[in-house]
Design a protein around this motif. Structure first.
Motif, PDB file in Angstrom:
ATOM      1  N   ARG A  86       0.876  -1.176  -0.028  1.00  0.00           N
ATOM      2  CA  ARG A  86      -0.019   0.128   0.025  1.00  0.00           C
ATOM      3  C   ARG A  86       0.882   1.364   0.139  1.00  0.00           C
ATOM      4  O   ARG A  86       1.944   1.281   0.709  1.00  0.00           O
ATOM      5  CB  ARG A  86      -0.846   0.133   1.130  1.00  0.00           C
ATOM      6  CG  ARG A  86      -1.796   1.145   1.195  1.00  0.00           C
ATOM      7  CD  ARG A  86      -3.100   0.906   2.245  1.00  0.00           C
ATOM      8  NE  ARG A  86      -2.607   1.373   3.584  1.00  0.00           N
ATOM      9  CZ  ARG A  86      -2.592   2.370   4.022  1.00  0.00           C
ATOM     10  NH1 ARG A  86      -3.297   3.481   3.557  1.00  0.00           N
ATOM     11  NH2 ARG A  86      -2.221   2.702   5.134  1.00  0.00           N
ATOM     12  N   GLN A  87       0.716   1.991  -0.828  1.00  0.00           N
ATOM     13  CA  GLN A  87       1.277   3.436  -0.851  1.00  0.00           C
ATOM     14  C   GLN A  87       0.297   4.485  -0.712  1.00  0.00           C
ATOM     15  O   GLN A  87      -0.732   5.012  -1.338  1.00  0.00           O
ATOM     16  CB  GLN A  87       1.965   3.452  -2.468  1.00  0.00           C
ATOM     17  CG  GLN A  87       2.887   4.615  -2.383  1.00  0.00           C
ATOM     18  CD  GLN A  87       3.534   4.590  -3.960  1.00  0.00           C
ATOM     19  OE1 GLN A  87       2.918   3.826  -4.805  1.00  0.00           O
ATOM     20  NE2 GLN A  87       4.689   5.156  -4.124  1.00  0.00           N
ATOM     21  N   GLU A  88       0.973   5.651   0.175  1.00  0.00           N
ATOM     22  CA  GLU A  88       0.374   6.731   0.148  1.00  0.00           C
ATOM     23  C   GLU A  88       1.070   7.817  -0.693  1.00  0.00           C
ATOM     24  O   GLU A  88       2.131   7.421  -1.148  1.00  0.00           O
ATOM     25  CB  GLU A  88       0.838   7.473   1.853  1.00  0.00           C
ATOM     26  CG  GLU A  88       0.128   6.393   2.740  1.00  0.00           C
ATOM     27  CD  GLU A  88      -1.284   6.463   3.151  1.00  0.00           C
ATOM     28  OE1 GLU A  88      -1.875   7.519   2.299  1.00  0.00           O
ATOM     29  OE2 GLU A  88      -1.919   5.750   3.997  1.00  0.00           O
ATOM     30  N   GLY A 112      -5.730   4.662  -0.430  1.00  0.00           N
ATOM     31  CA  GLY A 112      -4.409   4.396  -0.891  1.00  0.00           C
ATOM     32  C   GLY A 112      -4.282   3.920  -2.060  1.00  0.00           C
ATOM     33  O   GLY A 112      -5.336   3.516  -2.652  1.00  0.00           O
TER      34      GLY A 112
END
Lengths: 113, 109
Positions: free
Chosen positions: B36-38, B85
């Motif tokens: 998961r990437q912000e 995200g």
């Protein structure tokens, strides 16, 4: 624990200028290291990976190059930037032998104008 | 050539709803990871699956690796705004990793 540093965090460069992005890691030795580029909101494109000092594998032919002068240092370079080089550049290391996972640095946002 | 295709590309849901994200390929992988990437940050590993048919649960997240090790799914139960995200799958070929196209999830309070 493993730590990945990248700098600079943000970079704005004119077309045709050179580039040098640095990635250093701590808390591990002889890691496999990777450079990725990411377009906004999209997946990561593998650019280079290295299994050791002086060993570089290129996944995509382009005007970028990579070097690994030290065990824990991985550098991404270009002699002349193109507009299409803009993006978010991420350095990663492999979690360890047999782990098949990656841990990422904070990234460098590059804007070529 | 994109080895891993994710669907949907974008997903916007209300808080409390359930959702599933898919990661598909014609290639067989030795392992598959979900991240998961912000915005403005590097991806953070959520899970690694290595065995065909494997199911892993991480609180409200359930990950499944296909029997043939070509595909995977991520199911989120009772989504929360903090789940917002970019979700990325990545397939491993030894010391090389190939990332999916990404699924951008927005959970509306």
């Amino acid at each position: 624990s493993q730590t990945i540093h990248q700098w600079p965090a943000t970079l704005v460069q004119p077309v045709g200028s050179p580039l040098s992005l640095e990635c250093t890691v701590e808390g591990t030795s002889n890691p496999n290291l990777y450079w990725y580029r990411q377009a906004a909101g999209r997946g990561l494109q593998l650019l280079f990976y290295s299994v050791g000092i002086g060993q570089i594998s290129s996944e995509v032919p382009q005007n970028l190059s990579a070097s690994r002068p030290q065990d824990r240092q991985f550098i991404l370079s270009s002699k002349k930037l193109l507009l299409s080089d803009s993006g978010f550049y991420l350095c990663a290391l492999e979690g360890g032998v047999g782990q098949e996972t990656q841990y990422f640095g904070p990234g460098t946002r590059l804007l070529v104008l | 050539t994109q080895l891993l295709e994710q669907s949907p590309q974008f997903l916007s849901i209300q808080e409390g709803e359930n959702l599933t994200v898919y990661c598909n390929s014609s290639s067989v992988f030795s392992s598959l990871q979900w991240y998961r990437q912000e915005p403005g940050e590097g991806p953070v590993l959520l899970v690694t699956v290595v065995t065909g048919g494997e199911v892993k649960k991480l609180k409200r997240l359930t990950f499944q690796f296909g029997d043939a090790r070509k595909d995977s799914s991520l199911h989120i139960t009772a989504a929360q705004p903090g789940d917002t995200g970019l979700y990325l799958c990545a397939g491993g070929f030894g010391n090389q990793f190939y990332f999916g196209t990404g699924t951008s999830l927005t959970v509306i309070p």
